[in-house]
Design an enzyme around this catalytic site. Structure first.
Site, PDB file in Angstrom:
ATOM      1  N   ARG A   1       3.238  39.220 -42.464  1.00  8.90           N
ATOM      2  CA  ARG A   1       3.783  37.866 -42.669  1.00  8.90           C
ATOM      3  C   ARG A   1       3.538  37.449 -44.118  1.00  8.90           C
ATOM      4  NH1 ARG A   1       2.765  34.541 -37.115  1.00  8.90           N
ATOM      5  NH2 ARG A   1       4.881  33.794 -37.476  1.00  8.90           N
TER       6      ARG A   1
ATOM      7  N   ASP B   1      11.041  37.692 -40.397  1.00  5.44           N
ATOM      8  CA  ASP B   1       9.963  37.226 -39.511  1.00  5.44           C
ATOM      9  C   ASP B   1      10.523  36.728 -38.175  1.00  5.44           C
ATOM     10  OD1 ASP B   1       7.726  36.190 -38.324  1.00  5.44           O
ATOM     11  OD2 ASP B   1       7.108  34.954 -40.020  1.00  5.44           O
TER      12      ASP B   1
ATOM     13  N   TYR C   1      -2.321  33.777 -37.621  1.00  7.43           N
ATOM     14  CA  TYR C   1      -2.789  33.652 -36.247  1.00  7.43           C
ATOM     15  C   TYR C   1      -4.197  33.073 -36.195  1.00  7.43           C
ATOM     16  CZ  TYR C   1       1.046  36.680 -34.803  1.00  7.43           C
ATOM     17  OH  TYR C   1       2.278  37.204 -34.560  1.00  7.43           O
TER      18      TYR C   1
END
Length: 376
Positions: free
Chosen positions: A120, A128, A226
């Site tokens: 990312r 993405d 994340y």
């Protein structure tokens, strides 16, 4: 080179390529074969594909003759039996949760490119798929909650009295969470937001949300957007903060996930007991266990008057736009593995490396190998 698009497994409404992307691939000297009806559930008829330059073919022909198979997911049947050995596939295969399936793919010498493991980075933003699909999920989560909720979202002042605005709590301020905040604010709700990453506070506040801060979060700057595992002391402080907010919340949208691990349980049974009757929770992490103690994937649970909706497939409820965005992400990735109309991946490219899960009979992705300790 022939690129083939098959019908997705039952329950999946999206399609890997839309006609406008087919047209661009054909211009690049790629032959595109599409199984009859592959785009029907996303409202892309066969005629639209043929007008774009694709050829409608039976699934058996595509499986046997296509050089590159494009899709969203994979079934165990596809890996074990349907797809001939040595084929190349690109899609969303969730390899960090399906290490056994990746091992089977390696055994059959399939080359798998999974777009959900692309780094990312700024350069990879146009590819993405997680962000493009999560954006839809965050939007639809709030609409689903509003439809289910028994009261208004905005504040109303009428001759019969005033209605207070709904209180929305969003757990996780990634792409889905940020879109949920924006949508809930547009509907007139008061929004509070919790995330373990202090860096997202500014984004949350710019959308009109109130950021709930908990001291001592582990550094998540290298986790690719994340959540990461936290210390026990932090988890205790986190639980206290969430418990205070959830007791006042009418709507809760949960989005927190950790790659390769079960989703963290942020809403305990004790917290659920404190929620007011009529409250609604939409759990977008249901597929990996859910963020509440009672979440069931693809199911709605009632507990003491609280509705808990486990749905990690909300993007598929908007198949037209979800397919268009996915197809654009996929097309941008294909530019790295197709040269002059032929399949020619540059395995030195960091994006190609990150997406490649299996190759030459082995699991080659380091993150997947670390999770499963897989050896062919």
């Amino acid at each position: 080179m022939i690129a083939g698009v098959l019908k997705e497994k039952t329950g999946e409404t999206r399609v890997a390529l839309v006609p406008e992307i087919v047209k661009q691939l054909v211009r690049q000297s790629v032959t595109v074969w599409v199984e009859a009806g592959a785009g029907a559930q996303a409202f892309y008829p066969d005629e639209a594909y043929t007008e774009a330059g694709a050829v409608i073919k039976p699934a058996a022909d595509i499986l046997q003759q296509a050089d590159l198979l494009l899709g969203l997911g994979l079934s165990d049947h596809h890996i074990r039996e349907a797809i001939p050995e040595g084929k190349t596939l690109a899609g969303i295969f969730q390899p960090l949760y399906n290490t056994g399936l990746m091992q089977k793919a390696a055994t059959r010498r399939l080359t798998l490119f999974s777009l959900d493991t692309i780094p990312r980075t700024t350069r990879a933003q146009s590819m993405d798929v997680l962000s493009s699909q999560a954006n839809i999920a965050g939007y639809k989560a709030v609409l689903l909650a509003a439809y289910t909720y028994s009261r208004y979202f905005p504040m109303f002042m009428t001759a019969a009295g005033s209605i207070a605005p709904a209180k929305v709590l969003v757990l996780g301020a990634g792409v889905a969470g940020l879109q949920a905040i924006a949508t809930a604010r547009r509907l007139g709700a008061v929004v509070e937001v919790f995330d373990t990453r202090p860096a997202v506070k500014e984004e949350v506040m710019s959308l009109g949300g109130r950021f709930i801060e908990v001291e001592g979060a582990a550094d998540a700057s290298q986790a690719g957007g994340y959540a990461v595992e936290q210390t026990e002391a932090y988890k205790r402080r986190q639980e206290e903060k969430i418990a205070d907010s959830i007791a006042k919340a009418d709507i809760v949208i949960t989005t927190a996930q950790i790659p390769g691990k079960p989703a963290p349980v942020l809403v305990t049974r004790a917290m659920l007991e404190r929620m007011r009757p009529g409250a609604v929770i939409v759990d977008l992490a249901a597929a990996t266990g859910g963020n509440t103690a009672l979440t069931q994937d693809s199911s709605t649970v009632q507990h003491n008057g609280v509705t808990i909706i486990g749905n990690s497939a909300l993007a598929a409820t908007m198949p037209v736009d979800a397919s268009k965005l996915y197809a654009r992400n996929l097309f941008n990735f294909l530019q790295l593995i197709i040269r002059e109309g032929q399949l020619a991946p540059d395995f030195e490219d960091d994006i190609v490396q990150g997406a490649c899960i299996t190759r030459n009979g082995a699991v080659v992705n380091e993150r997947v190998k670390a999770l499963g300790s897989l050896v062919v």
